[in-house]
Design a protein around this motif. Sequence first.
Motif: not given
Length: 581
Positions: A542, A558, A560
């Motif tokens: 990240h 990751e 969503d």
Amino acid sequence: MGKYAIETEVNVPQHGVTLTSGIFKTAFDNNIAYLKSLSQDSILYWFRKKTGRDAPGEPYRGHFEDNIKGQTAGLFLMGAANSLRWVEDPELRNRVTQIVDEIEQTAEPDGFNQPIPKSAFGTIEYPNYVRVWMNYGLLAANLVGNRKALPLMRGMQTWFNQCDERVIAKDLDLGYQGVIANTTVYFTEVGLKDDIDVTVDYYQENWWLAQFICGNQKAVHKHHRPHGTELEAIIAYMDLYIATGKPLYLNAVNGAYKMFKNQWQHTGGGIVAIEHAELEPGCRWIDPVHKYNELCCSAHWIYLNQRYHQMFPNAEEHVAEIEKSLYNIAVANQAGNEHIRYHAFLDIQKDENRKTPVSCCAGLGTRLYGSLPEFLYSVCDLGLYVDIYSSSKFVFDHQGHQVRVSTETGQPLVGAVSIRLDVDAPLEMVLRLRIPSWTAGKVPVLVNGQAIALGTPGTYLPVSRMWNPGDTVTFELPMEVRAVRYSGIDIVPGKERYAFEYGSLLLAVAGPLNFGGRYILIEHDPAHPDSWLTPIEGNPGHFSILDMPRHQMIPYYEIDTQMFTCFPVFGQYSCSYVQLM
């Protein structure tokens, strides 16, 4: 020679691997929960109706069960039985047993076991789609000890080898898919030469093979319907090469492989070709108004590269393809334990169409998730290949000795890897370590803390020695953010678009659309991401973005429900666009 004119150099494990932690284990566990959420009565509805048995509940509605009845039984068998190869789960085992038993009750004396009348078999996708899926599922059921599975597969194949419909099967809807049904049976213990003969006589399309060999890009969207299922047929032609040794098949597969990789693949591993879409070589759509990156396509791409790896195990690029497709498409398309997405959209928002839980992509997705452990290691006469680094344990036999391998790593987010080998006595063996092509430099490898070799990116490093109980191999895979310039149709006038990768992972910029109501604009130099990306402490993979507090760059898998893009726009802000605050 047996059934293999071309012997594979390595074999992938069918049992013995346990995922201990990490992203693959989460995906594997989510898949089991997803499978358990499916209704057994809905899965078996059409089988029971055909034979007049009590059929409570309702079938799953929509194309995938209304038009191709029985596909969900294949879906469940593929996912559940493959999962049982690695972990024992009483509920899954009982449900697999029940489904196989009810298929057996549906089987007619001549072997036909589909939940439809024979008169309907030679229509649309049926001779191909359901037969392929049932073979995948029954093969997996056999691997976990169901002794009825292979006879059922053999019976249906024997019927097909003699039926009138075999002469038209390849010309029906997506007919080329069916070629792999025959090779799947052939390579089992009940396979017969007739299975290959029928494949060649009734499925082989010489004009198509010739176009692949000639490099004609139009061959990818044959039959006027671009579709990832073409890759499934290409896998079968690779199987024909393994079965017969004829260079024709390998030459054609090599030509097709090159076309898909060079013109039909997105950064991150997705495949653009899909049915009912406006496509051309190199289009690489980004806007989700165009459908692309179907999970089915990537599943077939993964298994095609697995075939290549088994024959040419030292060609690292094939495992690199498997790795990035698993993380960036398969894992990214899993919506927790509730749903498996159809498309891996790379811009604006992910695919949230949940009209059915049992699509084609759900079926091939659940097969992949249940098979994840088989992609980590491969074995050969001389020893072991470690292909994808994921926390796991593997037990296998080598030269009459049991070898226990334990891998601990934070991959794909962290570069450190530790591999411990436990043997019952000193054992000579070659351990081949994949040094991924994405590594950012040479890799020093240590055994028991002592440097023994330097690995080169894009190769396998052989470590040959007498191994003693408890020997431990350690190394660090250097990782960096890499920029990949976009080439395709979805350009922005006056601007450039880039994707970014970190190790094997495709990254996404998560945050509000800030440019023209449609894009995410970054006003930095894309060629030097290290100057404007800062790793977020405690959250590997990240990154914060300089002067953009509302945005972060994170692994695509990751993402969503938030807004995002994998292809941000670069350049100075232009007043011709309205910037959103």
